[in-house]
Scaffold this motif. Sequence first.
Motif, short mmCIF file in Angstrom:
data_model
loop_
_atom_site.label_atom_id
_atom_site.label_comp_id
_atom_site.label_asym_id
_atom_site.label_seq_id
_atom_site.Cartn_x
_atom_site.Cartn_y
_atom_site.Cartn_z
N PHE A 1 3.48 10.20 -6.55
CA PHE A 1 4.54 9.63 -5.71
C PHE A 1 3.88 8.86 -4.57
O PHE A 1 2.84 9.25 -4.07
CB PHE A 1 5.42 10.76 -5.14
CG PHE A 1 6.77 10.31 -4.65
CD1 PHE A 1 7.76 9.95 -5.54
CD2 PHE A 1 7.04 10.24 -3.29
CE1 PHE A 1 9.00 9.54 -5.09
CE2 PHE A 1 8.28 9.82 -2.82
CZ PHE A 1 9.26 9.48 -3.74
N PRO A 2 4.49 7.74 -4.13
CA PRO A 2 3.86 6.92 -3.09
C PRO A 2 4.12 7.47 -1.68
O PRO A 2 4.86 8.44 -1.50
CB PRO A 2 4.51 5.56 -3.27
CG PRO A 2 5.87 5.88 -3.81
CD PRO A 2 5.69 7.09 -4.68
N VAL A 3 3.55 6.80 -0.71
CA VAL A 3 3.80 7.16 0.69
C VAL A 3 5.26 6.95 1.03
O VAL A 3 5.88 7.75 1.73
CB VAL A 3 2.90 6.31 1.62
CG1 VAL A 3 3.35 6.45 3.07
CG2 VAL A 3 1.45 6.72 1.47
N SER A 4 5.85 5.88 0.56
CA SER A 4 7.26 5.58 0.84
C SER A 4 8.17 6.59 0.18
O SER A 4 8.01 6.92 -1.00
CB SER A 4 7.61 4.17 0.35
OG SER A 4 8.99 3.92 0.50
N VAL A 5 9.16 7.05 0.95
CA VAL A 5 10.13 8.00 0.38
C VAL A 5 11.25 7.25 -0.34
O VAL A 5 12.09 7.88 -0.98
CB VAL A 5 10.72 8.90 1.48
CG1 VAL A 5 9.63 9.72 2.14
CG2 VAL A 5 11.49 8.10 2.53
N ASP A 6 11.27 5.93 -0.24
CA ASP A 6 12.26 5.12 -0.97
C ASP A 6 11.57 3.82 -1.39
O ASP A 6 11.45 2.88 -0.60
CB ASP A 6 13.49 4.82 -0.11
CG ASP A 6 14.62 4.19 -0.91
OD1 ASP A 6 14.35 3.33 -1.77
OD2 ASP A 6 15.79 4.56 -0.67
N ARG A 7 11.12 3.78 -2.64
CA ARG A 7 10.34 2.64 -3.11
C ARG A 7 11.12 1.34 -3.09
O ARG A 7 10.57 0.28 -2.78
CB ARG A 7 9.80 2.93 -4.52
CG ARG A 7 8.68 3.95 -4.55
CD ARG A 7 8.38 4.46 -5.93
NE ARG A 7 9.40 5.39 -6.41
CZ ARG A 7 9.25 6.20 -7.45
NH1 ARG A 7 8.12 6.18 -8.14
NH2 ARG A 7 10.22 7.01 -7.80
N ALA A 8 12.41 1.40 -3.41
CA ALA A 8 13.22 0.18 -3.44
C ALA A 8 13.32 -0.45 -2.05
O ALA A 8 13.19 -1.67 -1.88
CB ALA A 8 14.60 0.48 -3.99
N ARG A 9 13.55 0.38 -1.03
CA ARG A 9 13.65 -0.12 0.33
C ARG A 9 12.34 -0.75 0.79
O ARG A 9 12.32 -1.80 1.45
CB ARG A 9 14.03 1.02 1.28
CG ARG A 9 15.46 1.50 1.15
CD ARG A 9 16.41 0.54 1.83
NE ARG A 9 17.74 1.08 1.95
CZ ARG A 9 18.76 0.46 2.53
NH1 ARG A 9 18.56 -0.75 3.02
NH2 ARG A 9 19.95 1.00 2.61
N ILE B 1 0.84 -1.20 0.00
CA ILE B 1 0.00 0.00 0.00
C ILE B 1 0.87 1.25 0.00
O ILE B 1 0.55 2.25 -0.66
CB ILE B 1 -0.94 -0.01 1.22
CG1 ILE B 1 -1.96 -1.14 1.07
CG2 ILE B 1 -1.65 1.33 1.39
CD1 ILE B 1 -2.82 -1.35 2.31
N GLN B 2 1.99 1.18 0.70
CA GLN B 2 2.90 2.34 0.74
C GLN B 2 3.58 2.58 -0.60
O GLN B 2 4.19 3.64 -0.80
CB GLN B 2 3.97 2.13 1.82
CG GLN B 2 3.41 2.17 3.23
CD GLN B 2 4.49 1.90 4.27
OE1 GLN B 2 5.45 1.15 4.03
NE2 GLN B 2 4.36 2.52 5.42
N LEU B 3 3.48 1.63 -1.52
CA LEU B 3 4.09 1.79 -2.85
C LEU B 3 3.10 2.29 -3.90
O LEU B 3 3.50 2.56 -5.04
CB LEU B 3 4.68 0.45 -3.31
CG LEU B 3 5.89 -0.07 -2.53
CD1 LEU B 3 6.27 -1.47 -2.98
CD2 LEU B 3 7.08 0.89 -2.72
N VAL B 4 1.84 2.42 -3.55
CA VAL B 4 0.83 2.89 -4.51
C VAL B 4 1.02 4.38 -4.77
O VAL B 4 1.02 5.19 -3.83
CB VAL B 4 -0.59 2.64 -3.96
CG1 VAL B 4 -1.63 3.20 -4.92
CG2 VAL B 4 -0.81 1.14 -3.75
#
Length: 455
Positions: free
Chosen positions: A122-130, A88-91
């Motif tokens: 941009f997603p909720v996550s500030v670093d999508r890879a992590r 969800i944080q990557l949406v």
Amino acid sequence: MTLEPHAPMPGKSFFRLRIGIVLQLQALLALAISLGGGGVAYGLHNLAIQLFALTILAMNRGAVVGFARNGPRWLLVLVIVTMALPLIQLVPLPSGLWQALPGRELVVASFAVLGLEEGQWFPVSVDRARTLVAFCGTLAPATMIVLGSMLVLPDRLRLVRTFIVLALAALLLGIVQLGSANSFGLLYPITSKPDVLYATFANRNSTGLLFVLALALLVASPIPHRREWLLASVGAGSILAVGVIITQSRSSMVLLAIVLAFTAFRVVSTILKGRRGARPVVNPAGILAGVAGLGILLAILGSAAMGGRAADSFERFTQGQTDRPEMWEDGIYAAQAYWPVGSGMGTFDEVFQVYESLEYVSPRRAGRAHNDFIEIAIEGGIFTLLLSLVWLGWSARAALGNSLAGAKWLNWGAGVGIGCIALQSLLDYPLRNQSLLCAAALLIVLLAPLPRDAT
């Protein structure tokens, strides 16, 4: 074939499938403990474990469907929510929405410096890879829970014994490492101390916790009827207890005291076991375990008094200097900056450095908060804290509320293990490696209700 764990057993085909699942989960435990003790820095090791877990899931599609249809409802919801949170944080979100989230000012400024369009999603996550890596980290423990929770009690006991044997094998490797002053046999390129036992981990706290969990499950296992197996169990428990001390992990030694109290409780219960209304009877197994435990305690005290390795371990309790309180203070400040949604699972190392106080900066990089509750508050905000509380609540209720014959002590032992993980999480980050994640998943399997037709 669609396997339903609470449906009647379909004869020999079910038996073959069940044994196959046990063997696969045993292999997953072995792979996790041998390769998964290094954390996120060792991505290829973790990838091997995760790909193996996915392979097991693909080979048992019917079992997965069966768990989804008939598995314990609360456990099913917890597994789904835990795995869904990082996804969800990557949406991607509309620019107006994600820019309004707390703590995104630096992301907006970074976009401006790079000359990117202001209206980008941009997603909720500030670093999508992590965050994607964090999701992948849930695959192996989820596999253990989904497939393991549908097993009957004898099969769960096989997994427990496998885990204990693997912990003893890791301890044997640690003894080889110590024999060379940790110049040979270390699995990770860490800055090691010559008198500390690391075994298959890069962190001695995790090593100590592995032995603590193995000892708790050993104590909770059915008492062997044959004397030679009873002696072997007592010897294995003694070795695991000494192994915890040799790791020189203060948190693990405190947890060892809790497990030793649990051991004493089981010994006393065994000695006094008898029929209701009858005089308590003396059980030779309980007496033997009690005498062995007293011998271990005297040996440890003797080593401490004579300046042996036990003395070196206990001396660490007098060394009060630590930078953890400073990291916790900065971590709480960072959590408040991203509250209530968080910065994205797995992103602690990226965001913490921004909020680290100058007076607390040192040559050592704070790659972890050394308090997993603070760390998940930064990464997932209120959602991860609530999810953790629900997991702990479910575990406590399952440990105390299951009265099925033959499963009581295993439930209590698993509950003690979950409690030990939660307590060490106050000072460290035990569930940030695949080894202990799979160990925790095994504890959850033991707490899951047995199939209705299990005996």
